[in-house]
Design a protein around this motif. Structure first.
Motif, mmCIF file in Angstrom:
data_model
loop_
_atom_site.group_PDB
_atom_site.id
_atom_site.type_symbol
_atom_site.label_atom_id
_atom_site.label_comp_id
_atom_site.label_asym_id
_atom_site.label_seq_id
_atom_site.Cartn_x
_atom_site.Cartn_y
_atom_site.Cartn_z
ATOM 1 N N UNK A 44 1.149 -1.049 -0.092
ATOM 2 C CA UNK A 44 0.091 0.253 0.069
ATOM 3 C C UNK A 44 0.922 1.261 -0.060
ATOM 4 N N UNK A 45 1.967 1.167 0.668
ATOM 5 C CA UNK A 45 3.023 2.283 0.802
ATOM 6 C C UNK A 45 3.414 2.630 -0.681
ATOM 7 N N UNK A 46 3.800 1.721 -1.564
ATOM 8 C CA UNK A 46 4.367 1.722 -2.712
ATOM 9 C C UNK A 46 3.375 2.302 -3.605
ATOM 10 N N UNK A 47 1.836 2.103 -3.521
ATOM 11 C CA UNK A 47 0.883 2.546 -4.250
ATOM 12 C C UNK A 47 0.598 3.959 -4.055
ATOM 13 N N UNK A 48 0.486 4.337 -2.591
ATOM 14 C CA UNK A 48 0.524 5.761 -2.395
ATOM 15 C C UNK A 48 1.568 6.540 -3.135
ATOM 16 N N UNK A 49 2.973 5.973 -2.970
ATOM 17 C CA UNK A 49 3.907 6.747 -3.540
ATOM 18 C C UNK A 49 3.829 6.988 -4.862
ATOM 19 N N UNK A 50 3.413 6.108 -5.547
ATOM 20 C CA UNK A 50 2.960 6.151 -6.935
ATOM 21 C C UNK A 50 1.847 6.971 -7.344
ATOM 22 N N UNK A 51 0.938 7.602 -6.435
ATOM 23 C CA UNK A 51 0.235 8.549 -6.752
ATOM 24 C C UNK A 51 0.711 9.978 -6.369
#
Length: 163
Positions: A44-51
């Protein structure tokens, strides 16, 4: 919407908080570089960083950079989520999207001089999303537009000011 130059912290997650984040980013209510999400899960951290938002595993680190903190999750998670921030809320705005906890209940459990907003959400039969925002007494008027603009990204907003 006018962009707000505030730090926004998000703790906990729910379907509502995910919709809210997407709306805030889409409508540029707060720039992604000023959003701090506390997230333990690496995926989920990677997902948010991608945003384009900051994602920090530590709750207090993300809160120290935020004027407004949005608390999301299930009612059973409320005490755990609140205990993770209660020492860092002084002078900040705490927005709770967790159902069943009113402003007075929350203010009794956080640092003095914390301004609280509780949000009860509903989807109407015609598909409209309505967020009912209740502001604690003495909530600073100049911060209401930022909070309301965030929730307008996902639907209509109704407000109430406690005295």
């Amino acid at each position: 919407f006018m962009p707000h130059s505030i730090g926004l912290g998000m703790i906990g997650s729910s379907e509502l908080s995910d919709r809210l984040l997407k709306g805030i980013l889409r409508d540029r209510v707060v720039d992604g570089s000023r959003i701090y999400i506390a997230e333990q899960d690496e995926r989920r951290r990677n997902y948010f960083v991608g945003l384009g938002v900051n994602c920090i595993p530590d709750v207090s680190a993300s809160m120290l950079r935020s004027e407004i903190m949005i608390l999301s999750g299930e009612k059973r998670e409320f005490s755990t989520l609140l205990s993770s921030v209660c020492g860092t809320t002084r002078g900040r705005i705490l927005v709770s999207t967790i159902p069943g906890r009113d402003c007075a209940y929350i203010q009794d459990r956080v640092a003095k001089a914390t301004n609280v907003v509780t949000v009860e959400s509903e989807d109407t039969e015609d598909g409209t999303h309505i967020s009912h925002l209740t502001y604690s007494p003495r909530f600073p008027n100049h911060m209401k537009s930022a909070v309301e603009d965030m929730f307008r990204t996902i639907g209509e907003v109704e407000t109430e000011q406690l005295t």
